[in-house]
Design an enzyme around this catalytic site. Structure first.
Site, mmCIF file in Angstrom:
data_model
loop_
_atom_site.group_PDB
_atom_site.id
_atom_site.type_symbol
_atom_site.label_atom_id
_atom_site.label_comp_id
_atom_site.label_asym_id
_atom_site.label_seq_id
_atom_site.Cartn_x
_atom_site.Cartn_y
_atom_site.Cartn_z
ATOM 1 N N ILE A 36 -7.707 -1.644 0.433
ATOM 2 C CA ILE A 36 -7.916 -1.423 -0.985
ATOM 3 C C ILE A 36 -6.795 -2.160 -1.708
ATOM 4 O O ILE A 36 -5.695 -2.323 -1.169
ATOM 5 C CB ILE A 36 -7.955 0.078 -1.375
ATOM 6 C CG1 ILE A 36 -6.719 0.825 -0.881
ATOM 7 C CG2 ILE A 36 -9.200 0.727 -0.845
ATOM 8 C CD1 ILE A 36 -6.714 2.301 -1.280
ATOM 9 N N ASP A 37 -7.072 -2.636 -2.893
ATOM 10 C CA ASP A 37 -6.116 -3.467 -3.614
ATOM 11 C C ASP A 37 -4.805 -2.738 -3.865
ATOM 12 O O ASP A 37 -4.758 -1.508 -3.942
ATOM 13 C CB ASP A 37 -6.701 -3.902 -4.960
ATOM 14 C CG ASP A 37 -7.929 -4.783 -4.817
ATOM 15 O OD1 ASP A 37 -8.027 -5.479 -3.796
ATOM 16 O OD2 ASP A 37 -8.781 -4.764 -5.726
ATOM 17 N N ARG A 38 -3.752 -3.518 -4.049
ATOM 18 C CA ARG A 38 -2.425 -2.951 -4.286
ATOM 19 C C ARG A 38 -2.441 -1.937 -5.432
ATOM 20 O O ARG A 38 -1.881 -0.845 -5.321
ATOM 21 C CB ARG A 38 -1.430 -4.075 -4.608
ATOM 22 C CG ARG A 38 -0.026 -3.580 -4.968
ATOM 23 C CD ARG A 38 0.875 -4.717 -5.379
ATOM 24 N NE ARG A 38 0.395 -5.353 -6.604
ATOM 25 C CZ ARG A 38 0.980 -6.423 -7.168
ATOM 26 N NH1 ARG A 38 2.028 -6.979 -6.580
ATOM 27 N NH2 ARG A 38 0.486 -6.940 -8.269
#
Length: 311
Positions: free
Chosen positions: A139-141
């Site tokens: 999952i994105d930062r």
């Protein structure tokens, strides 16, 4: 490792430079070639060329310098984890926004992988490679929420099969701009690299099939709380799909660049990350066969955003 370099030479074919070189050098991926070009590794007619998209070099001889790969082995670091579930096979973590999942350019340490290596004492699947031990999905930062990691290769293979077969229940809560006309709908498109900005993803004619089911659960002040259920898992899928239907995520610096021009409450324009949270993760445990299902409440910043945007 002696820091030795290798030189690849040949003739450039027709088309974009990165595509033409990937055809001439099948052992290198197009992304790897693009990275080398941007790092001054390509010479044509004695000149360093840094434009991967140029189409004017067909038929010319090239020389590509490839540095010896570095052993970027992630190190264990004592970083606090919000552990939702753990057994001898896998671990589920509630990731905070701002935490990068695995080491990469610009993020050599301080990542979820570094934390997992410390907590699991190195007992993570090796399938993801030396930089991504245990990592099955990302999952994105700046996205918060639930993520699972594998402790051994058998579990990693089993989880990967579930993801490939779309047998993972992944639901995200997003706060988007505006009010979707349809309360419930399914978005079906193809997603690939944007032809205008290679750092972005976009809805394109020739890409990977992407399906998102959404349900607008609450209408807010010029915004809505939307639950998105992923049927596929493409890079930035929810962010791209919600932008595609005209309702990009609040705080999304990549896909909602016009956000600050909208006249609304201050927190709306000052929210400093995409308002996206991985709220549900469910699957059949690949080793025990038991049903795994967890929900994660909205983090404090998104709860505050909701309060501020109440009608």
């Amino acid at each position: 490792m002696n820091g030795e370099k290798s030189i690849k030479e040949g003739i450039i074919g027709i088309g974009r430079l990165d595509q033409a070189l990937s055809g001439a050098l099948p052992d290198l991926s197009r992304e790897r070639i693009k990275s080398l070009i941007l790092n001054n590794a390509l010479e044509i007619d004695g000149q360093i060329i840094t434009s991967a998209s140029s189409k004017k070099f067909a038929g010319k001889a090239f020389s590509l310098t490839i540095p010896e790969p570095r052993p970027d082995i992630a190190i264990a670091q004592d970083i606090a984890l919000d552990i939702v579930f753990e057994d001898e096979h896998l671990i589920i973590v509630n990731k905070p926004a701002g935490l990068v999942v695995h080491p990469s350019a610009g993020h050599a340490d301080g990542t979820l992988v570094n934390a997992l290596l410390h907590h699991c004492k190195g007992a993570l699947s090796g399938i993801g490679g030396i930089e991504r031990p245990g990592i099955v999905h990302r999952i994105d930062r700046d996205t918060s929420g639930l993520i699972v990691a594998a402790k051994n290769d058998k579990t990693h293979i089993g989880l990967s099969a579930l993801f490939a077969a779309h047998d993972i229940n992944r639901q995200y809560l997003a706060i988007v701009t505006g009010h979707p006309k349809e309360t419930k709908a399914t978005i079906k498109t193809y997603i690939g690299r944007s032809p205008y900005d290679r750092k972005k993803m976009a809805v394109v004619e020739k890409g990977k099939h992407a399906i998102t089911h959404y349900h607008a659960e609450q209408y807010l002040h010029h915004a809505a709380l939307v639950r998105c259920t992923l049927e596929t898992g493409r890079t930035h899928q929810i962010r791209v799909h919600m932008k595609h239907i005209g309702h990009p995520l609040i705080g999304d610096k990549v896909y909602n660049v016009r956000q600050k021009s909208i006249k609304t409450r201050p927190i709306y324009t000052n929210f400093d990350r995409q308002a996206l949270h991985a709220a549900v993760l469910g699957f059949i445990h690949p080793i025990t066969g038991k049903k795994i299902y967890f929900e994660s409440n909205l983090p404090a910043d998104m709860q505050e955003l909701l309060r501020e945007l109440m009608l």
